[in-house]
Design a protein around this motif. Sequence first.
Motif, mmCIF file in Angstrom:
data_model
loop_
_atom_site.group_PDB
_atom_site.id
_atom_site.type_symbol
_atom_site.label_atom_id
_atom_site.label_comp_id
_atom_site.label_asym_id
_atom_site.label_seq_id
_atom_site.Cartn_x
_atom_site.Cartn_y
_atom_site.Cartn_z
ATOM 1 N N ASP A 49 92.378 27.557 13.083
ATOM 2 C CA ASP A 49 93.230 28.706 12.801
ATOM 3 C C ASP A 49 92.842 29.846 13.747
ATOM 4 O OD1 ASP A 49 93.861 31.352 11.386
ATOM 5 O OD2 ASP A 49 94.989 29.888 10.203
ATOM 6 N N ILE A 50 93.793 30.339 14.512
ATOM 7 C CA ILE A 50 93.507 31.324 15.548
ATOM 8 C C ILE A 50 93.058 32.662 14.962
ATOM 9 C CG2 ILE A 50 94.486 32.594 17.503
ATOM 10 C CD1 ILE A 50 96.482 30.221 17.740
ATOM 11 N N ARG A 51 93.732 33.139 13.947
ATOM 12 C CA ARG A 51 93.367 34.431 13.343
ATOM 13 C C ARG A 51 91.968 34.380 12.740
ATOM 14 N NH1 ARG A 51 98.984 36.012 10.275
ATOM 15 N NH2 ARG A 51 100.172 36.498 12.148
ATOM 16 N N GLU A 52 91.673 33.297 12.048
ATOM 17 C CA GLU A 52 90.348 33.162 11.443
ATOM 18 C C GLU A 52 89.284 32.968 12.522
ATOM 19 O OE1 GLU A 52 89.530 33.670 8.292
ATOM 20 O OE2 GLU A 52 91.607 34.033 7.737
ATOM 21 N N TRP A 53 89.641 32.315 13.619
ATOM 22 C CA TRP A 53 88.718 32.151 14.748
ATOM 23 C C TRP A 53 88.302 33.530 15.269
ATOM 24 C CZ3 TRP A 53 86.000 28.582 17.567
ATOM 25 C CH2 TRP A 53 85.580 28.949 18.834
ATOM 26 N N GLN A 54 89.266 34.425 15.400
ATOM 27 C CA GLN A 54 88.970 35.767 15.895
ATOM 28 C C GLN A 54 88.026 36.507 14.957
ATOM 29 O OE1 GLN A 54 92.988 37.159 16.328
ATOM 30 N NE2 GLN A 54 93.056 36.616 18.502
ATOM 31 N N LYS A 55 88.222 36.358 13.659
ATOM 32 C CA LYS A 55 87.327 36.994 12.692
ATOM 33 C C LYS A 55 85.920 36.405 12.792
ATOM 34 C CE LYS A 55 91.038 37.791 9.371
ATOM 35 N NZ LYS A 55 91.570 37.379 8.064
ATOM 36 N N MET A 56 85.844 35.079 12.954
ATOM 37 C CA MET A 56 84.549 34.420 13.071
ATOM 38 C C MET A 56 83.821 34.863 14.338
ATOM 39 S SD MET A 56 83.433 30.528 13.808
ATOM 40 C CE MET A 56 83.901 30.821 15.479
ATOM 41 N N ILE A 57 84.544 34.982 15.438
ATOM 42 C CA ILE A 57 83.927 35.400 16.690
ATOM 43 C C ILE A 57 83.430 36.837 16.580
ATOM 44 C CG2 ILE A 57 84.415 35.898 19.133
ATOM 45 C CD1 ILE A 57 83.880 32.932 18.459
ATOM 46 N N ALA A 58 84.129 37.689 15.845
ATOM 47 C CA ALA A 58 83.651 39.055 15.610
ATOM 48 C C ALA A 58 82.343 39.021 14.825
ATOM 49 C CB ALA A 58 84.699 39.866 14.864
ATOM 50 N N ALA A 59 82.247 38.165 13.816
ATOM 51 C CA ALA A 59 81.008 38.024 13.046
ATOM 52 C C ALA A 59 79.896 37.450 13.916
ATOM 53 C CB ALA A 59 81.241 37.136 11.826
ATOM 54 N N TYR A 60 80.248 36.507 14.791
ATOM 55 C CA TYR A 60 79.278 35.918 15.709
ATOM 56 C C TYR A 60 78.727 36.981 16.665
ATOM 57 C CZ TYR A 60 77.420 32.979 19.455
ATOM 58 O OH TYR A 60 76.616 32.405 20.398
ATOM 59 N N SER A 61 79.591 37.828 17.173
ATOM 60 C CA SER A 61 79.166 38.903 18.074
ATOM 61 C C SER A 61 78.226 39.869 17.366
ATOM 62 C CB SER A 61 80.377 39.664 18.613
ATOM 63 O OG SER A 61 81.165 38.820 19.395
ATOM 64 N N GLU A 62 78.554 40.215 16.134
ATOM 65 C CA GLU A 62 77.691 41.100 15.341
ATOM 66 C C GLU A 62 76.330 40.455 15.106
ATOM 67 O OE1 GLU A 62 76.621 44.538 13.319
ATOM 68 O OE2 GLU A 62 78.454 44.171 14.451
ATOM 69 N N TYR A 63 76.332 39.156 14.789
ATOM 70 C CA TYR A 63 75.087 38.413 14.587
ATOM 71 C C TYR A 63 74.246 38.417 15.867
ATOM 72 C CZ TYR A 63 71.969 34.470 13.750
ATOM 73 O OH TYR A 63 70.861 33.674 13.620
ATOM 74 N N GLN A 64 74.877 38.154 16.996
ATOM 75 C CA GLN A 64 74.165 38.135 18.271
ATOM 76 C C GLN A 64 73.611 39.517 18.597
ATOM 77 O OE1 GLN A 64 73.436 35.082 18.709
ATOM 78 N NE2 GLN A 64 74.144 34.842 20.799
ATOM 79 N N TYR A 65 74.375 40.556 18.318
ATOM 80 C CA TYR A 65 73.922 41.920 18.588
ATOM 81 C C TYR A 65 72.672 42.237 17.772
ATOM 82 C CZ TYR A 65 73.705 46.984 18.647
ATOM 83 O OH TYR A 65 73.275 48.270 18.767
ATOM 84 N N LYS A 66 72.716 41.913 16.484
ATOM 85 C CA LYS A 66 71.570 42.194 15.617
ATOM 86 C C LYS A 66 70.354 41.355 15.990
ATOM 87 C CE LYS A 66 74.117 44.001 11.802
ATOM 88 N NZ LYS A 66 73.880 44.578 10.533
ATOM 89 N N ALA A 67 70.581 40.129 16.437
ATOM 90 C CA ALA A 67 69.474 39.259 16.832
ATOM 91 C C ALA A 67 68.756 39.796 18.069
ATOM 92 C CB ALA A 67 69.982 37.854 17.091
ATOM 93 N N HIS A 68 69.485 40.490 18.945
ATOM 94 C CA HIS A 68 68.892 40.999 20.176
ATOM 95 C C HIS A 68 68.633 42.498 20.142
ATOM 96 C CE1 HIS A 68 70.750 37.170 21.430
ATOM 97 N NE2 HIS A 68 69.641 37.070 22.107
ATOM 98 N N GLU A 69 68.825 43.090 18.989
ATOM 99 C CA GLU A 69 68.622 44.522 18.830
ATOM 100 C C GLU A 69 67.135 44.864 18.934
ATOM 101 O OE1 GLU A 69 70.554 47.623 15.737
ATOM 102 O OE2 GLU A 69 69.496 45.963 14.864
#
Length: 80
Positions: A49-69
């Motif tokens: 699902d494209i819309r849900e993919w976009q939401k997941m990628i936003a969560a993934y980006s947030e996770y990556q940001y916090k992991a490297h913070e």
Amino acid sequence: MSPFRYQFTKQELADELGVSIETINRRKAWAQEHYKPWRRVFLYKGPIDIREWQKMIAAYSEYQYKAHEDPHLRILEGGH
């Protein structure tokens, strides 16, 4: 891409994003561990699902940001 398409196969999504299928598989593996509604993204029998993919990628980006913070910043903000 048609504006009326809401689902892609893995190959179609890979072609659209310019990534490999292995990258999509890695995102799926990450989602299964860290993204609770992952089944909304990776639907039964394969479509994504494209819309849900976009939401997941936003969560993934947030996770990556916090992991490297910077850990000092987390301590200063009161988080651990």
